[in-house]
Design a protein around this motif. Sequence first.
Motif, PDB file in Angstrom:
ATOM      1  N   TRP A   6       0.811  -1.219   0.000  1.00 21.03           N
ATOM      2  CA  TRP A   6       0.000   0.000   0.000  1.00 21.03           C
ATOM      3  C   TRP A   6       0.840   1.263   0.000  1.00 21.03           C
ATOM      4  N   ILE A   9       0.184   3.384  -3.463  1.00 17.86           N
ATOM      5  CA  ILE A   9      -1.199   3.782  -3.717  1.00 17.86           C
ATOM      6  C   ILE A   9      -1.845   4.399  -2.493  1.00 17.86           C
ATOM      7  N   LEU A  13      -4.333   7.454  -2.646  1.00 16.46           N
ATOM      8  CA  LEU A  13      -5.691   7.350  -2.132  1.00 16.46           C
ATOM      9  C   LEU A  13      -5.940   8.335  -0.999  1.00 16.46           C
ATOM     10  N   PRO A  49      -1.118  -1.264  -7.396  1.00 15.16           N
ATOM     11  CA  PRO A  49      -2.044  -2.284  -6.881  1.00 15.16           C
ATOM     12  C   PRO A  49      -1.600  -3.687  -7.294  1.00 15.16           C
ATOM     13  N   THR A  53      -5.917  -7.635  -4.201  1.00  9.67           N
ATOM     14  CA  THR A  53      -6.190  -6.502  -3.307  1.00  9.67           C
ATOM     15  C   THR A  53      -7.685  -6.450  -2.992  1.00  9.67           C
ATOM     16  N   ARG A  75     -12.226   8.422  -5.696  1.00 13.07           N
ATOM     17  CA  ARG A  75     -11.092   7.648  -5.161  1.00 13.07           C
ATOM     18  C   ARG A  75     -11.217   6.170  -5.527  1.00 13.07           C
ATOM     19  N   LEU A  79      -8.537   3.995  -7.818  1.00 15.56           N
ATOM     20  CA  LEU A  79      -7.948   2.685  -7.538  1.00 15.56           C
ATOM     21  C   LEU A  79      -8.100   1.749  -8.734  1.00 15.56           C
ATOM     22  N   TYR A  80      -9.301   1.704  -9.317  1.00 14.47           N
ATOM     23  CA  TYR A  80      -9.496   0.844 -10.485  1.00 14.47           C
ATOM     24  C   TYR A  80      -8.578   1.262 -11.633  1.00 14.47           C
TER      25      TYR A  80
END
Length: 182
Positions: A6, A9, A13, A49, A53, A75, A79-80
């Motif tokens: 993490w 990212i 995030l 990622p 996850t 957000r 992530l996607y």
Amino acid sequence: MRGGMWGGIAVALLAGPAAFAADGDDARMDFPVIAAYGGVFPTKAVEGPRKGTKVVFDVTGDGKVAGMVVPGLERVALLYNLAGHAGLKPEDIRVAVVFHGAATKTALNDEAYTELVKVNNPNALLIERLKNAGAVFYVCGQSMAKEGYDPKAVRGDVTVAASALTTVINKQTYGYVYVSSH
């Protein structure tokens, strides 16, 4: 090294969409999974990622202006798109989104949202795109009751949960990482 998978990212995030140019404002942005939302700048960086996850987004804030997309949903799209940029397919990650607090109204169907806020739900298209990517959505039943919203007025792609608290706890029990999204 602290942060593990993490590290990279988490910074993105936690910084949220405000750390990036407004989607569509910068031609360098990429939208490999969720078109027009959560754009990323292509980079060759570590700590993207990883397959497997699992994240639960605790979405409590709404758009500060009527007609504005909820930042927490941006957000999720981020992530996607980070995952897509890293070569992952949407099904390689698992995402749950929990609405409560000021974000509760985001879960209302278009008719109920428009009646309440006096504008069309700006989140509808993004929720649909996130759902198509595999995200699942919950709304806090306690927040629904507190605000006086009819559970029958909830979007078809959102499940009414007993509470946001128990949903987040349950997802964490199943190995989901918690991300707060105000």
